[in-house]
Design a protein around this motif. Structure first.
Motif, PDB file in Angstrom:
ATOM      1  N   ILE A   1       0.863  -1.153   0.022  1.00  0.00           N
ATOM      2  CA  ILE A   1       0.035  -0.210  -0.053  1.00  0.00           C
ATOM      3  C   ILE A   1       0.777   1.233  -0.241  1.00  0.00           C
ATOM      4  N   PHE A   2       1.857   1.086   0.980  1.00  0.00           N
ATOM      5  CA  PHE A   2       2.633   2.360   0.930  1.00  0.00           C
ATOM      6  C   PHE A   2       3.492   2.562  -0.625  1.00  0.00           C
ATOM      7  N   GLU A   3       3.943   1.483  -1.173  1.00  0.00           N
ATOM      8  CA  GLU A   3       4.355   1.671  -2.148  1.00  0.00           C
ATOM      9  C   GLU A   3       3.705   2.266  -3.272  1.00  0.00           C
TER      10      GLU A   3
ATOM     11  N   VAL B   1      -5.629  -0.266  -3.679  1.00  0.00           N
ATOM     12  CA  VAL B   1      -5.842   0.773  -3.062  1.00  0.00           C
ATOM     13  C   VAL B   1      -6.941   1.533  -3.424  1.00  0.00           C
ATOM     14  N   VAL B   2      -7.415   1.183  -4.895  1.00  0.00           N
ATOM     15  CA  VAL B   2      -8.525   1.563  -5.203  1.00  0.00           C
ATOM     16  C   VAL B   2      -9.328   0.493  -5.993  1.00  0.00           C
ATOM     17  N   THR B   3     -10.671   0.750  -5.881  1.00  0.00           N
ATOM     18  CA  THR B   3     -11.520  -0.373  -6.748  1.00  0.00           C
ATOM     19  C   THR B   3     -11.963   0.070  -8.104  1.00  0.00           C
ATOM     20  N   VAL B   4     -12.236  -0.774  -8.930  1.00  0.00           N
ATOM     21  CA  VAL B   4     -12.540  -0.362 -10.169  1.00  0.00           C
ATOM     22  C   VAL B   4     -13.918  -1.323 -10.813  1.00  0.00           C
ATOM     23  N   ALA B   5     -14.707  -0.466 -11.250  1.00  0.00           N
ATOM     24  CA  ALA B   5     -16.009  -1.117 -11.668  1.00  0.00           C
ATOM     25  C   ALA B   5     -16.165  -0.682 -13.107  1.00  0.00           C
ATOM     26  N   GLN B   6     -16.611  -1.698 -14.062  1.00  0.00           N
ATOM     27  CA  GLN B   6     -16.854  -1.241 -15.417  1.00  0.00           C
ATOM     28  C   GLN B   6     -18.124  -0.572 -15.433  1.00  0.00           C
ATOM     29  N   GLU B   7     -18.297   0.248 -16.115  1.00  0.00           N
ATOM     30  CA  GLU B   7     -19.482   1.112 -16.573  1.00  0.00           C
ATOM     31  C   GLU B   7     -19.627   1.424 -17.970  1.00  0.00           C
TER      32      GLU B   7
ATOM     33  N   LEU C   1     -11.780   2.757   1.081  1.00  0.00           N
ATOM     34  CA  LEU C   1     -11.476   3.253   2.318  1.00  0.00           C
ATOM     35  C   LEU C   1     -11.465   2.154   3.431  1.00  0.00           C
ATOM     36  N   SER C   2     -11.932   0.991   3.332  1.00  0.00           N
ATOM     37  CA  SER C   2     -11.849  -0.107   4.258  1.00  0.00           C
ATOM     38  C   SER C   2     -10.572  -0.588   4.334  1.00  0.00           C
ATOM     39  N   LEU C   3      -9.710  -0.786   3.146  1.00  0.00           N
ATOM     40  CA  LEU C   3      -8.475  -1.148   3.234  1.00  0.00           C
ATOM     41  C   LEU C   3      -7.583  -0.272   4.047  1.00  0.00           C
ATOM     42  N   MET C   4      -7.787   1.377   3.981  1.00  0.00           N
ATOM     43  CA  MET C   4      -7.012   2.464   4.387  1.00  0.00           C
ATOM     44  C   MET C   4      -7.309   2.335   5.841  1.00  0.00           C
ATOM     45  N   LEU C   5      -8.644   2.094   6.268  1.00  0.00           N
ATOM     46  CA  LEU C   5      -8.879   1.966   7.729  1.00  0.00           C
ATOM     47  C   LEU C   5      -8.312   0.811   8.337  1.00  0.00           C
ATOM     48  N   ASP C   6      -8.139  -0.476   7.671  1.00  0.00           N
ATOM     49  CA  ASP C   6      -7.402  -1.638   8.021  1.00  0.00           C
ATOM     50  C   ASP C   6      -5.781  -1.287   7.992  1.00  0.00           C
ATOM     51  N   LEU C   7      -5.398  -0.517   6.981  1.00  0.00           N
ATOM     52  CA  LEU C   7      -4.063   0.036   7.412  1.00  0.00           C
ATOM     53  C   LEU C   7      -3.812   0.926   8.740  1.00  0.00           C
ATOM     54  N   ILE C   8      -4.493   1.756   8.892  1.00  0.00           N
ATOM     55  CA  ILE C   8      -4.393   2.501   9.794  1.00  0.00           C
ATOM     56  C   ILE C   8      -4.700   1.839  11.591  1.00  0.00           C
ATOM     57  N   ALA C   9      -5.454   0.835  11.290  1.00  0.00           N
ATOM     58  CA  ALA C   9      -5.440  -0.001  12.477  1.00  0.00           C
ATOM     59  C   ALA C   9      -4.389  -0.965  12.715  1.00  0.00           C
TER      60      ALA C   9
END
Length: 122
Positions: free
Chosen positions: A9-11, A61-67, A77-85
Motif C-alpha cells: 500500500i505504501f509503495e 488501494v482503489v477499486t474498479v467497476a466497469q460502466e 476506504l476499508s483497506l485504508m482503515l485496516d492499514l491505520i488499525a
C-alpha cells in the motif's frame, strides 16, 4: 493485516501523482470517478493516468467497476482503515484504555484509531 500488504500500500502511494489521485477519490466518496475525470481534475494526460490507476488497482488501494466502456475508480476506504488499525494496534503499548478520545470526528474513521496523542496534537 500483514506487513507485506502494508508495504505494498505504501509503495503504491509513494508517487505524488498517486497520492493526489487517492486523495481526490477519497473526496468523491462512493461516487468515484472515471479515469478521464481524474486526469482532467489533476491536469494530467489521460495516458499517464491509466498507468498510475493500474498500479493502484493492483495494490487494491482503489477499486474498479466497469460502466459501459468506462472504468469507475473509488478509493478503497476499508483497506485504508485496516492499514491505520495495523499501524496503531500497539497504541499505548497495547493498552487502548490509555488512549485519548478524538475531539474531532471523521465520518469514515472510528474514534478509537487516534490514541496516545497529546491534546494539542488532535
Amino acid at each position: 493485516m500483514e506487513k507485506q500488504i502494508a508495504t505494498t500500500i505504501f509503495e503504491s502511494l509513494s508517487s505524488g501523482v498517486r497520492l493526489d489521485v487517492y486523495r481526490l477519490l477519497v473526496r468523491q466518496g462512493h461516487t468515484g470517478m472515471v479515469a478521464g475525470e481524474i486526469a482532467e481534475a489533476l491536469g494530467l494526460p489521460p495516458t499517464n493516468m491509466s498507468f498510475h490507476l493500474k498500479a493502484m488497482a493492483q495494490a487494491k488501494v482503489v477499486t474498479v467497476a466497469q460502466e459501459g466502456r468506462y472504468m469507475r475508480y473509488r478509493a478503497n476506504l476499508s483497506l485504508m482503515l485496516d492499514l491505520i488499525a495495523y499501524l496503531t494496534e500497539e497504541c499505548c503499548a497495547g493498552n487502548p484504555e490509555q488512549c485519548l478520545p478524538r475531539t474531532t470526528s471523521l465520518p469514515c474513521m472510528p474514534s478509537e484509531l487516534l490514541c496516545c496523542s497529546q491534546p494539542d496534537e488532535i
